[in-house]
Design a protein around this motif. Sequence first.
Motif, PDB file in Angstrom:
ATOM      1  N   ILE A   2       0.843  -1.189   0.000  1.00  0.00           N
ATOM      2  CA  ILE A   2       0.000   0.000   0.000  1.00  0.00           C
ATOM      3  C   ILE A   2       0.877   1.237   0.000  1.00  0.00           C
ATOM      4  N   ASN A   3       0.577   2.155  -0.892  1.00  0.00           N
ATOM      5  CA  ASN A   3       1.237   3.463  -0.947  1.00  0.00           C
ATOM      6  C   ASN A   3       0.150   4.462  -1.275  1.00  0.00           C
ATOM      7  N   ASN A   4      -0.510   4.988  -0.245  1.00  0.00           N
ATOM      8  CA  ASN A   4      -1.646   5.876  -0.428  1.00  0.00           C
ATOM      9  C   ASN A   4      -1.507   7.071   0.510  1.00  0.00           C
ATOM     10  N   VAL A   5      -1.692   8.270  -0.031  1.00  0.00           N
ATOM     11  CA  VAL A   5      -1.555   9.497   0.743  1.00  0.00           C
ATOM     12  C   VAL A   5      -2.785  10.362   0.519  1.00  0.00           C
ATOM     13  N   VAL A   6      -3.315  10.940   1.595  1.00  0.00           N
ATOM     14  CA  VAL A   6      -4.402  11.911   1.515  1.00  0.00           C
ATOM     15  C   VAL A   6      -3.985  13.109   2.351  1.00  0.00           C
ATOM     16  N   ILE A   7      -3.900  14.272   1.715  1.00  0.00           N
ATOM     17  CA  ILE A   7      -3.525  15.493   2.432  1.00  0.00           C
ATOM     18  C   ILE A   7      -4.419  16.644   1.990  1.00  0.00           C
ATOM     19  N   ALA A   8      -4.595  17.593   2.875  1.00  0.00           N
ATOM     20  CA  ALA A   8      -5.324  18.815   2.555  1.00  0.00           C
ATOM     21  C   ALA A   8      -4.522  19.978   3.106  1.00  0.00           C
ATOM     22  N   GLY A   9      -4.370  21.000   2.293  1.00  0.00           N
ATOM     23  CA  GLY A   9      -3.609  22.164   2.718  1.00  0.00           C
ATOM     24  C   GLY A   9      -3.759  23.301   1.736  1.00  0.00           C
ATOM     25  N   ALA A  32       1.087  23.686   2.181  1.00  0.00           N
ATOM     26  CA  ALA A  32       1.311  23.911   3.609  1.00  0.00           C
ATOM     27  C   ALA A  32       0.213  23.169   4.358  1.00  0.00           C
ATOM     28  N   VAL A  33       0.627  22.208   5.190  1.00  0.00           N
ATOM     29  CA  VAL A  33      -0.318  21.360   5.910  1.00  0.00           C
ATOM     30  C   VAL A  33      -0.035  21.484   7.402  1.00  0.00           C
ATOM     31  N   GLU A  34      -1.037  21.985   8.157  1.00  0.00           N
ATOM     32  CA  GLU A  34      -0.870  22.126   9.603  1.00  0.00           C
ATOM     33  C   GLU A  34      -0.860  20.773  10.278  1.00  0.00           C
ATOM     34  N   ARG A  35      -0.017  20.638  11.266  1.00  0.00           N
ATOM     35  CA  ARG A  35      -0.012  19.421  12.075  1.00  0.00           C
ATOM     36  C   ARG A  35      -1.224  19.447  13.006  1.00  0.00           C
ATOM     37  N   PRO A  36      -1.744  18.288  13.385  1.00  0.00           N
ATOM     38  CA  PRO A  36      -2.989  18.250  14.169  1.00  0.00           C
ATOM     39  C   PRO A  36      -2.790  18.536  15.661  1.00  0.00           C
ATOM     40  N   GLY A  42       2.801  26.214  22.245  1.00  0.00           N
ATOM     41  CA  GLY A  42       1.390  26.486  21.989  1.00  0.00           C
ATOM     42  C   GLY A  42       1.057  26.881  20.562  1.00  0.00           C
ATOM     43  N   GLU A  43       2.001  26.751  19.647  1.00  0.00           N
ATOM     44  CA  GLU A  43       1.754  27.128  18.250  1.00  0.00           C
ATOM     45  C   GLU A  43       1.614  25.884  17.378  1.00  0.00           C
ATOM     46  N   ARG A  44       0.834  26.027  16.316  1.00  0.00           N
ATOM     47  CA  ARG A  44       0.700  24.943  15.339  1.00  0.00           C
ATOM     48  C   ARG A  44       1.902  24.976  14.401  1.00  0.00           C
ATOM     49  N   GLU A  45       2.486  23.804  14.180  1.00  0.00           N
ATOM     50  CA  GLU A  45       3.578  23.705  13.221  1.00  0.00           C
ATOM     51  C   GLU A  45       3.011  23.300  11.869  1.00  0.00           C
ATOM     52  N   VAL A  46       3.749  23.625  10.825  1.00  0.00           N
ATOM     53  CA  VAL A  46       3.289  23.384   9.464  1.00  0.00           C
ATOM     54  C   VAL A  46       4.345  22.582   8.717  1.00  0.00           C
ATOM     55  N   ASP A  47       3.886  21.594   7.953  1.00  0.00           N
ATOM     56  CA  ASP A  47       4.765  20.857   7.053  1.00  0.00           C
ATOM     57  C   ASP A  47       4.534  21.376   5.643  1.00  0.00           C
ATOM     58  N   PHE A  48       5.594  21.454   4.868  1.00  0.00           N
ATOM     59  CA  PHE A  48       5.501  21.882   3.478  1.00  0.00           C
ATOM     60  C   PHE A  48       5.766  20.660   2.606  1.00  0.00           C
ATOM     61  N   ILE A  49       4.720  20.188   1.944  1.00  0.00           N
ATOM     62  CA  ILE A  49       4.751  18.943   1.193  1.00  0.00           C
ATOM     63  C   ILE A  49       4.886  19.244  -0.305  1.00  0.00           C
ATOM     64  N   ASN A  50       5.915  18.688  -0.937  1.00  0.00           N
ATOM     65  CA  ASN A  50       6.083  18.839  -2.382  1.00  0.00           C
ATOM     66  C   ASN A  50       5.177  17.859  -3.106  1.00  0.00           C
ATOM     67  N   VAL A  51       4.488  18.354  -4.139  1.00  0.00           N
ATOM     68  CA  VAL A  51       3.519  17.561  -4.887  1.00  0.00           C
ATOM     69  C   VAL A  51       3.783  17.750  -6.375  1.00  0.00           C
TER      70      VAL A  51
END
Length: 147
Positions: A2-9, A32-36, A42-51
């Motif tokens: 399995i190689n399946n990814v679902v992201i929203a950002g 830019a996808v915020e971590r949950p 106390g701040e939300r971190e963000v990942d930057f995903i290349n697509v």
Amino acid sequence: MINNVVIAGRLTRDADQQFTGSGIEVANLSLAVERPFKSANGEREVDFINVVAWRKTAEIIRKYTRKGSMIGITGRIQTRNYTNNEGRKVYITEVVAEQVQLLGNKNEREDVQSNSQGNQSESRGTTPEDAFDGDSSIDISDEDLPF
């Protein structure tokens, strides 16, 4: 396997649109996808995903998105490598988009469509909403259901 990814950002910049030598459209973008969860301060971190998106998926991204657009991507992770000018091997991990979902509101998408580059010389085409022609009914028989 399995190689399946679902992201929203949100798009961090307008997608880089290119065409291969054989005319296939390709789009490179970053989401830019915020971590949950929040960090220790106390701040939300963000990942930057290349697509990377190909063909019709790349076309949809070109026509209906811009920097800041909220989109959902379904795809797979791909790793590739090359040797740079210094002789070092460079590894790249990215998501190959197989489907894209426009998550912004309809007004935002229409604004992108009306302001897109080259829109005057290209036909407007259909929007995702046009595909249903306003008819929300679906004719499905029991034989079409998998259960």
